[in-house]
Enzyme design. Structure first.
Site, PDB file in Angstrom:
ATOM      1  N   SER A  43       0.554  -0.972  -0.174  1.00  0.00           N
ATOM      2  CA  SER A  43      -0.293  -0.014  -0.070  1.00  0.00           C
ATOM      3  C   SER A  43       0.771   1.499   0.448  1.00  0.00           C
ATOM      4  CB  SER A  43      -0.940   0.164   1.469  1.00  0.00           C
ATOM      5  OG  SER A  43       0.111  -0.325   2.375  1.00  0.00           O
ATOM      6  N   HIS A 156      -3.055  -6.406   1.664  1.00  0.00           N
ATOM      7  CA  HIS A 156      -2.060  -7.032   2.679  1.00  0.00           C
ATOM      8  C   HIS A 156      -3.058  -8.515   2.805  1.00  0.00           C
ATOM      9  CE1 HIS A 156       0.527  -3.871   4.800  1.00  0.00           C
ATOM     10  NE2 HIS A 156       0.265  -4.202   3.314  1.00  0.00           N
ATOM     11  N   GLU A 165      -4.524  -3.205   8.883  1.00  0.00           N
ATOM     12  CA  GLU A 165      -4.317  -3.901  10.100  1.00  0.00           C
ATOM     13  C   GLU A 165      -4.957  -3.145  11.116  1.00  0.00           C
ATOM     14  OE1 GLU A 165      -0.408  -1.732  10.101  1.00  0.00           O
ATOM     15  OE2 GLU A 165       0.056  -2.461   8.168  1.00  0.00           O
ATOM     16  N   GLU A 206       2.136  -9.906   6.857  1.00  0.00           N
ATOM     17  CA  GLU A 206       2.508  -9.085   7.535  1.00  0.00           C
ATOM     18  C   GLU A 206       2.193 -10.421   8.874  1.00  0.00           C
ATOM     19  OE1 GLU A 206       1.307  -4.946   8.796  1.00  0.00           O
ATOM     20  OE2 GLU A 206       2.971  -4.209   6.987  1.00  0.00           O
ATOM     21  N   ASP A 243      -4.945  -0.058  11.401  1.00  0.00           N
ATOM     22  CA  ASP A 243      -4.404   1.200  10.134  1.00  0.00           C
ATOM     23  C   ASP A 243      -5.308   0.849   9.111  1.00  0.00           C
ATOM     24  OD1 ASP A 243      -2.922   2.206   8.134  1.00  0.00           O
ATOM     25  OD2 ASP A 243      -1.865   0.877   7.695  1.00  0.00           O
ATOM     26  N   GLU A 287      -4.875   4.704  12.074  1.00  0.00           N
ATOM     27  CA  GLU A 287      -3.441   5.399  11.109  1.00  0.00           C
ATOM     28  C   GLU A 287      -4.041   5.413   9.666  1.00  0.00           C
ATOM     29  OE1 GLU A 287       0.164   2.491  10.987  1.00  0.00           O
ATOM     30  OE2 GLU A 287       0.650   2.991   9.011  1.00  0.00           O
ATOM     31  N   ASP A 314       0.667   8.155   8.017  1.00  0.00           N
ATOM     32  CA  ASP A 314       1.686   6.861   6.880  1.00  0.00           C
ATOM     33  C   ASP A 314       2.034   7.349   5.891  1.00  0.00           C
ATOM     34  OD1 ASP A 314       2.780   5.437   5.929  1.00  0.00           O
ATOM     35  OD2 ASP A 314       1.665   3.249   6.503  1.00  0.00           O
ATOM     36  N   LYS A 339       9.088   4.700   8.359  1.00  0.00           N
ATOM     37  CA  LYS A 339       9.612   4.025   7.474  1.00  0.00           C
ATOM     38  C   LYS A 339      10.585   4.902   6.670  1.00  0.00           C
ATOM     39  CE  LYS A 339       4.802   1.881   6.719  1.00  0.00           C
ATOM     40  NZ  LYS A 339       3.346   1.924   5.056  1.00  0.00           N
ATOM     41  N   HIS A 367       8.418  -1.345   9.928  1.00  0.00           N
ATOM     42  CA  HIS A 367       8.639  -2.193   8.589  1.00  0.00           C
ATOM     43  C   HIS A 367       7.742  -2.420   7.141  1.00  0.00           C
ATOM     44  CE1 HIS A 367       4.911  -5.130   9.791  1.00  0.00           C
ATOM     45  NE2 HIS A 367       5.068  -4.312   9.699  1.00  0.00           N
ATOM     46  N   LYS A 390       6.066  -0.923  14.664  1.00  0.00           N
ATOM     47  CA  LYS A 390       5.107  -1.678  13.770  1.00  0.00           C
ATOM     48  C   LYS A 390       5.684  -2.789  13.445  1.00  0.00           C
ATOM     49  CE  LYS A 390       2.367   0.394  10.594  1.00  0.00           C
ATOM     50  NZ  LYS A 390       1.326   0.313   9.782  1.00  0.00           N
TER      51      LYS A 390
HETATM   52  P1  PGA Z   1       2.837  -1.156   3.274  1.00  0.00           P
HETATM   53  O1  PGA Z   1       2.683  -1.109   4.230  1.00  0.00           O
HETATM   54  O2  PGA Z   1       4.482  -1.269   3.890  1.00  0.00           O
HETATM   55  O3  PGA Z   1       2.004  -2.234   2.290  1.00  0.00           O
HETATM   56  O4  PGA Z   1       3.339   0.195   2.467  1.00  0.00           O
HETATM   57  C1  PGA Z   1       1.966  -0.896   5.961  1.00  0.00           C
HETATM   58  C2  PGA Z   1       1.207   0.597   5.877  1.00  0.00           C
HETATM   59  O5  PGA Z   1       0.916   1.096   5.419  1.00  0.00           O
HETATM   60  O6  PGA Z   1       1.911   0.238   7.638  1.00  0.00           O
HETATM   61 ZN    ZN Z   2       0.372   2.541   7.150  1.00  0.00          ZN
END
Ligand code: PGA
Ligand code: ZN
Length: 420
Positions: A43, A156, A165, A206, A243, A287, A314, A339, A367, A390
């Site tokens: 995503s 995911h 999530e 995940e 999330d 999130e 994010d 990230k 992650h 996370k």
């Molecule tokens: P992604 O998802 O690594 O697929 O972007 C993680 C998140 O959205 O926090």
């Molecule tokens: Zn996210």
């Protein structure tokens, strides 16, 4: 001894989804050495630094990273060889200049990040310190609280759940290891409950379970039952985080449509939806409750829920200082997800963390859904003292590697302290 960079190497390796990614290795004149792997999102935010893929359909369905690898071996190596790895900002600046684009499109943020982290690790090795301590030499060590994603949906998982999530977060525990244990116990309890219901035990990217469910509420009801079955009080000893990854939902003009369930919300309705869930469930963190370019939606969400919930950007902020500054000016969100591969260098990652911390915003180290055995985010979480991480479910070695790294760090020094 000199920490001058002597040589830089790169390989095309695989991530946890079986897609190629970049590994870089950096060797210093004094013989020290560091390595790092770039992770990869699903995503992915549109404002992220550019992940360079070959696009050659004859290899890995177009996802090969041989160009990024060649750029590490060629122009990036040329830019950093001879620089002192101990000055990681200088190393990063040299790569940013060699790339010359706004979003690292020319040479690829995947290769640049791998070199940036590998070089910092080499410098830490040269100093005889683990990366976290080399980056943060103060005495006190703050371990992060896990925000553990135990039920996967969205991009995911191949189930019918739209929220990406569902996370559990331990409260009031005395150590990282204790929090991790509680979360793992709840994860197993959830697995048992799903098994009893014949809901399958498949997991998402995940490592969280990925059942088909009738609603978001059902996901949280199941998790609350799992918390109870594991012997903990939901809402007190373990709370919840979501999330939504709502950038995946956004359609035109402030109208959201969930891709799997086909539910439609305008901005007000979406905020009311989150408000309703947060009223009925012990949710403390949300999130991407609005989409990456929906500043209006984010501001509305923050006005309505910012006092009650941690609202984590994010895709909105993509670990980017400029976007974070805009969020702070406009009142969009109150926390940032970090990230490193969204921005592409260690120093830019740390700048974003620093600004957030200076303004008392929440910071969550994270992650990606596509990961490797590289547990560098464990070191970065402790180095920044950000307090939250996370890293997915306690399932799939690429997730567990981060938790195990944190256990290792926790027990590496008697002055440890756990985040409140
Ligand atoms: P992604 O998802 O690594 O697929 O972007 C993680 C998140 O959205 O926090
Ligand atoms: Zn996210």
């Amino acid at each position: 001894m000199s920490t001058s960079i002597k040589s830089v190497m790169a390989l095309e390796i695989l991530d946890s989804r079986g897609n190629p990614t970049v590994r870089a290795g950096v060797e210093l004149e004094d013989g020290s050495w560091g390595w790092a792997n770039a992770p990869s999102g699903a995503s992915t935010g549109v404002h992220e630094a550019h992940e360079l893929r070959d696009g050659d359909p004859a290899r890995y369905r177009g996802k090969g990273v041989l160009q990024a690898v060649e750029h590490v071996r060629g122009p990036l190596a040329k830019a950093v060889i001879g620089l002192p790895a101990r000055d990681f900002q200088q190393v990063d600046r040299a790569m940013i200049e060699a790339d010359g684009t706004e979003n690292k499109k020319r040479l690829g943020a995947n290769g640049i990040l791998a070199v940036s982290l590998a070089s910092a690790r080499a410098a830490a090795a040269s100093a005889g310190a683990p990366l976290w301590r080399w980056l943060w030499p103060q005495k006190k060590k703050l371990l992060p609280v896990p925000m553990m994603n135990i039920l996967n949906g969205g991009a995911h998982a191949k189930n019918n759940v739209d929220i990406q999530e569902f996370m559990i977060i331990p409260r009031g525990v005395g150590s990282f290891g204790e929090g991790l244990r509680r979360c793992a116990e709840v994860y197993h309890a959830l697995g048992a409950i799903l098994g009893e219901k014949g809901m399958g035990s498949g997991v998402g990217d995940e490592g969280g379970f990925a059942p088909n469910l009738s609603s978001d509420e059902e996901a949280m009801d199941l998790i609350l039952r799992a918390i109870g079955r594991a012997g903990y009080r939901p809402g007190e000893e373990i709370v919840l985080g979501l999330d939504a990854a709502a950038s995946e939902w956004m359609k035109e003009g402030g109208i959201y449509r969930t891709p799997k369930g086909g539910r439609v919300f305008d901005r007000e309705e979406l905020c009311s939806y989150w408000e309703g869930l947060a009223g009925r469930y012990p949710i403390v963190s949300l999130e991407d409750g609005a989409a990456e370019d929906d500043w209006e939606g984010w501001k509305l969400l923050t006005r309505r829920l910012g006092k009650k919930l941690q609202l984590v950007g994010d895709d909105l902020f993509v670990t980017n200082l400029r976007r974070l500054e805009r969020g702070m000016e406009e009142g969009a969100g109150n926390a940032i997800l970090i990230k490193p591969n969204q921005i592409g260098t260690l120093s830019e990652t740390l700048e974003a963390v620093k600004l957030a911390q200076e303004r008392s915003w929440g910071v969550v180290m994270s992650h990606r859904s596509g990961e490797t055995e590289d547990a560098v985010i464990g070191d970065l979480a402790v180095a920044t003292g950000c307090g939250q991480i996370k890293a997915g479910a306690p399932c799939r070695s690429e997730r567990v590697a981060k938790y195990n790294r944190l256990i290792e760090i926790e027990f590496s020094d008697p002055t440890r302290r756990f985040a409140p």
